[in-house]
Scaffold this active site. Structure first.
Site, mmCIF file in Angstrom:
data_model
loop_
_atom_site.group_PDB
_atom_site.id
_atom_site.type_symbol
_atom_site.label_atom_id
_atom_site.label_comp_id
_atom_site.label_asym_id
_atom_site.label_seq_id
_atom_site.Cartn_x
_atom_site.Cartn_y
_atom_site.Cartn_z
ATOM 1 N N CYS A 108 44.412 48.171 -16.639
ATOM 2 C CA CYS A 108 44.438 48.425 -18.081
ATOM 3 C C CYS A 108 43.484 49.559 -18.460
ATOM 4 C CB CYS A 108 44.063 47.139 -18.818
ATOM 5 S SG CYS A 108 43.687 47.353 -20.565
ATOM 6 N N CYS A 111 40.950 48.762 -21.228
ATOM 7 C CA CYS A 111 39.910 47.858 -20.708
ATOM 8 C C CYS A 111 38.823 48.657 -20.004
ATOM 9 C CB CYS A 111 40.523 46.852 -19.737
ATOM 10 S SG CYS A 111 41.789 45.782 -20.474
#
Length: 202
Positions: A108, A111
């Site tokens: 991600c 993230c």
């Protein structure tokens, strides 16, 4: 030559404008959450993303870590199973603790964008434990389904053992504001407590 000079200045302005627009677009993309496809949550979940992640990244060791920073100790607990998650949640609820449950994934982009910010804020609020949960860990499907985790990053904030709010996406300004509102008073209490006990500093 005067005409060429005017043309060059015009091209320079265009290139500068394009770079500025591109940089703004990159920032917007980096802070946007990534949706987790729902079929992956209901099957032998995340098998594709796990394989992808494993081909590019080595898995971290999922242990409890205490880090020192300029602000104080940073507590980040790495959750590696549904049992560990349930144990951590019960501890937070039963002992009325401040905590953050941070759902993330190695593949991600947002993230990775917000990870150093979370680490920095964890040092600023050392009395708050951050539980980091990689959604690709085996055995977490029921937990993700129950909590309706459909995008990463997702952060659940607990205060006095109860869920106070949540943030979906890498919204740095909102993250800082939320932690300041929920946990600022606890920092002062910890400082006075450590002074009374003669506690050490990092």
């Amino acid at each position: 030559m005067a005409r060429n000079s005017v043309l060059l200045r015009h091209l320079f302005r265009l290139s500068h404008y394009s770079c500025s627009r591109s940089f703004s677009l990159i920032e917007t993309i980096a802070s946007s959450p990534i949706a987790v496809p729902s079929p992956l949550i209901h099957t032998m979940s995340f098998s594709f993303s796990t394989a992808t992640a494993n081909s590019r990244f080595s898995r971290p060791s999922f242990n409890f870590r205490t880090l020192c920073s300029s602000s104080g100790e940073s507590k980040i607990a790495l959750i590696k199973s549904e049992e560990e998650f349930n144990t951590a949640l019960r501890k937070v609820q039963d002992e009325s603790l401040p905590a953050i449950f941070y759902f993330t994934a190695v593949w991600c982009g947002p993230c990775r964008f917000i990870a150093p910010i979370i680490a920095e804020l964890s040092g600023k609020y050392p009395h708050v434990t951050t539980y980091k949960i990689d959604i690709d860990q085996d055995g977490l499907q029921n937990t993700l389904r129950t909590l309706n985790i459909t995008s990463v990053p997702t952060l659940h904030f607990f205060q006095n053992g109860k869920k106070a709010t949540e943030i979906i996406g890498a919204d740095v300004a909102r993250l800082k504001d939320t932690m300041d509102k929920l946990y600022k008073d606890g920092v002062m209490e910890k400082i006075f407590s450590e002074r009374g006990k003669g506690g050490h500093q990092c």
